[in-house]
Design a protein around this motif. Structure first.
Motif, short mmCIF file in Angstrom:
data_model
loop_
_atom_site.label_atom_id
_atom_site.label_comp_id
_atom_site.label_asym_id
_atom_site.label_seq_id
_atom_site.Cartn_x
_atom_site.Cartn_y
_atom_site.Cartn_z
N PRO A 1 0.80 -1.24 0.00
CA PRO A 1 0.00 0.00 0.00
C PRO A 1 0.83 1.28 0.00
N GLY A 2 2.15 1.16 -0.04
CA GLY A 2 2.98 2.36 -0.12
C GLY A 2 3.98 2.47 1.02
N LEU A 3 5.02 3.26 0.81
CA LEU A 3 5.99 3.53 1.86
C LEU A 3 5.27 4.16 3.06
N PRO A 4 5.55 3.70 4.25
CA PRO A 4 4.86 4.26 5.42
C PRO A 4 4.99 5.77 5.53
N VAL B 1 -3.83 4.21 0.32
CA VAL B 1 -3.18 3.21 -0.53
C VAL B 1 -2.53 3.96 -1.69
N VAL B 2 -1.22 3.83 -1.83
CA VAL B 2 -0.48 4.48 -2.92
C VAL B 2 -0.58 3.59 -4.15
N THR B 3 -0.94 4.18 -5.28
CA THR B 3 -1.21 3.43 -6.50
C THR B 3 -0.30 3.87 -7.64
N ASN B 4 -0.29 3.07 -8.68
CA ASN B 4 0.51 3.37 -9.86
C ASN B 4 -0.22 4.38 -10.74
N GLY B 5 -0.28 5.61 -10.27
CA GLY B 5 -0.95 6.68 -10.98
C GLY B 5 -2.43 6.78 -10.61
N LEU C 1 -5.41 6.37 -3.17
CA LEU C 1 -6.81 6.21 -2.78
C LEU C 1 -6.88 6.40 -1.27
N VAL C 2 -7.84 7.19 -0.82
CA VAL C 2 -8.08 7.39 0.61
C VAL C 2 -9.51 6.98 0.90
N GLY C 3 -9.69 6.15 1.91
CA GLY C 3 -11.05 5.72 2.24
C GLY C 3 -11.11 5.14 3.63
N PRO C 4 -12.27 4.64 4.03
CA PRO C 4 -12.38 3.96 5.32
C PRO C 4 -11.36 2.84 5.42
N THR C 5 -10.93 2.53 6.63
CA THR C 5 -9.82 1.58 6.80
C THR C 5 -10.13 0.21 6.21
N ASP C 6 -11.37 -0.25 6.29
CA ASP C 6 -11.67 -1.56 5.72
C ASP C 6 -11.54 -1.56 4.21
N MET C 7 -11.92 -0.45 3.57
CA MET C 7 -11.78 -0.34 2.12
C MET C 7 -10.32 -0.22 1.72
N ALA C 8 -9.55 0.55 2.49
CA ALA C 8 -8.12 0.68 2.19
C ALA C 8 -7.42 -0.67 2.33
N LYS C 9 -7.78 -1.42 3.36
CA LYS C 9 -7.18 -2.74 3.55
C LYS C 9 -7.53 -3.67 2.39
N ALA C 10 -8.78 -3.62 1.94
CA ALA C 10 -9.20 -4.46 0.82
C ALA C 10 -8.50 -4.05 -0.47
N ALA C 11 -8.40 -2.75 -0.71
CA ALA C 11 -7.71 -2.27 -1.91
C ALA C 11 -6.23 -2.64 -1.87
N SER C 12 -5.64 -2.59 -0.68
CA SER C 12 -4.23 -2.99 -0.53
C SER C 12 -4.06 -4.48 -0.84
N GLY C 13 -5.00 -5.31 -0.37
CA GLY C 13 -4.92 -6.74 -0.68
C GLY C 13 -5.03 -6.99 -2.17
N LEU C 14 -5.93 -6.27 -2.84
CA LEU C 14 -6.05 -6.38 -4.29
C LEU C 14 -4.74 -6.00 -4.96
N GLN C 15 -4.19 -4.88 -4.55
CA GLN C 15 -2.96 -4.38 -5.18
C GLN C 15 -1.78 -5.31 -4.94
N SER C 16 -1.80 -6.02 -3.81
CA SER C 16 -0.70 -6.94 -3.52
C SER C 16 -0.59 -8.04 -4.57
N GLN D 1 -1.89 -7.42 -7.81
CA GLN D 1 -1.82 -6.75 -9.11
C GLN D 1 -0.39 -6.32 -9.43
N THR D 2 0.14 -5.44 -8.58
CA THR D 2 1.40 -4.76 -8.91
C THR D 2 2.41 -4.76 -7.77
N SER D 3 2.03 -5.21 -6.58
CA SER D 3 2.83 -4.99 -5.37
C SER D 3 3.01 -3.49 -5.18
N ASN D 4 4.20 -3.06 -4.75
CA ASN D 4 4.39 -1.65 -4.46
C ASN D 4 4.62 -0.81 -5.72
#
Length: 403
Positions: free
Chosen positions: A74-77, A101-105, A256-271, A273-276
């Motif tokens: 989800p990005g560098l802390p 969650v930090v994304t690729n653009g 992406l900024v959102g409620p913590t449960d959504m951020a966690k889910a998006a982070s799991g998806l990205q893990s 897709q692309t990793s960091n």
């Protein structure tokens, strides 16, 4: 064994409409490479170089071996913390790093938002004109985009009444963008508040794209919906990035900024897709967010000047009318009167798609037809280009349409 009739490309991907803005930009660049003197109003990216202190931070990051390795998906802390701080500083919306969650653009943030939010059959209210990318990740996630026309007579802004009329039991979310790509419209605070309260009262999620937040002109101001209407925050995904504000389109850092449960889910998806996101780009983004807004102010002043000039030049062309840009870096003129003539320079024209083709081939100027934004009769022209090219390009269009 597969037969010759077997499907090679999935229906889901085959149904995607390629990005019209990137297609126009690619066609313009191809003509330039062939030796043509083409002026491009198509791509939505600043013409300024990335500020020096950001580039220097990236150079230093390249030399540090810790950036040569995997980092958290989800990005560098420290970048997530800086995004949370920047969100509160710039919009008044208080969030924590674990909501980021930090994304690729920015486009990746859009995709992750809808992939995380939607189930098949969920409807998403999509005010039009809209950025050409929005409908595609909605459909890829199994959602159904529901277009709501925001006419020029209403300043290209939708109303609560329109949203309510389009709402059904299947409505899951709405897209909200201010400042707008492609129209340059900016919603006043009272309208942001009214729409936010409507969404909260009806349990409608809001996906709000704030990437042009720092690019507003005259007395128009950006307002972040979850800051104006705190009760919408638990059902709101905020999309943003460094591309437009800091002239960093090629660095590919969004979030992406959102409620913590959504951020966690998006982070799991990205893990999966692309990793960091590339660490050097993340370090550059960190320098951008912590380095002040002086460069942004200078760029905005240039965009403001160019936008006013483009507005004036376009409205001086017989048959063309244009709302003054309020934000972003686009003019969105109407060419409906030109299309109604049926021909330009002796060539048949039945749509702004036809018109854009004639303008590119005859005047060597690239514009994006309004059909790409669900707004036939209009076209998007970016004023994120040099003053000389801006004047020359509009002059060529004026000469062509005056023949």
């Amino acid at each position: 064994m597969p037969t010759s009739a077997a499907r090679r490309v999935s229906r889901r991907v085959a149904a995607i409409t390629p990005s019209a803005t990137l297609a126009v930009d690619a066609q313009a660049k191809a003509l330039k490479a062939a030796g043509e003197n083409v002026i491009g109003f198509g791509a939505g990216e600043p013409d300024f170089p990335t500020p020096d202190h950001i580039v220097e931070a990236a150079v230093e990051a390249c030399r540090d071996p810790k950036n040569h390795r995997y980092t958290p998906a989800p990005g560098l802390p420290e970048l997530r913390a800086a995004i949370a701080e920047k969100t509160q500083r710039d919009s008044g919306y208080e969030v924590t790093a674990d909501q980021v969650v930090v994304t690729n653009g920015g486009k990746h943030a859009v995709y992750n938002a809808f992939a995380t939010l939607l189930d098949p059959g969920d409807e998403v209210l999509l005010p039009a004109p809209y950025w050409t990318t929005y409908p595609e990740p909605i459909r890829l996630a199994g959602g159904v985009p529901v277009e709501i026309l925001a006419p020029e007579s209403a300043g290209f802004r939708v109303t609560v009444d329109q949203l309510e009329a389009a709402r059904t039991p299947n409505t899951k979310a709405m897209v909200f963008v201010s400042p707008s790509n492609p129209t340059g419209a900016v919603y006043p605070r009272e309208e942001v508040e009214a729409i936010g309260r409507w969404a909260a009262e009806n349990d409608v999620w809001v996906v709000t794209d704030e990437i042009y937040e720092h690019l507003t002109y005259d007395d128009h101001e950006f307002h972040s919906m979850p800051a104006v209407v705190p009760e919408v925050a638990d059902r709101c995904l905020v999309l943003n990035g460094v591309a437009k504000t800091y002239a960093m389109t090629g660095w590919r850092v969004g979030w992406l900024v959102g409620p913590t449960d959504m951020a966690k889910a998006a982070s799991g998806l990205q893990s999966h897709q692309t990793s960091n996101v590339a660490n050097v780009s993340q370090r550059a983004a960190l320098a951008a967010l912590t380095g002040g807004l002086d460069d942004v102010v200078r760029m905005r002043e240039s965009f403001d000047r160019r936008g006013k000039r483009m507005h004036q030049l376009l409205n001086a062309i017989d048959g063309v009318s244009c709302m003054a840009p309020q934000g972003a870096f686009y003019a969105f003129p109407s060419f409906e009167a030109i299309v109604e003539r049926g021909s330009v320079a002796g060539r048949p024209v039945a749509s702004t798609v036809d018109l854009a083709k004639v303008i590119l081939e005859e005047a060597k100027v690239a514009i994006v037809p309004g059909e790409a934004f669900a707004a036939p009769g209009y076209a998007r022209l970016s004023f994120a280009l040099g003053d000389d090219d801006l004047g020359e390009g509009i002059g060529r269009i004026a000469d062509l349409l005056g023949r």
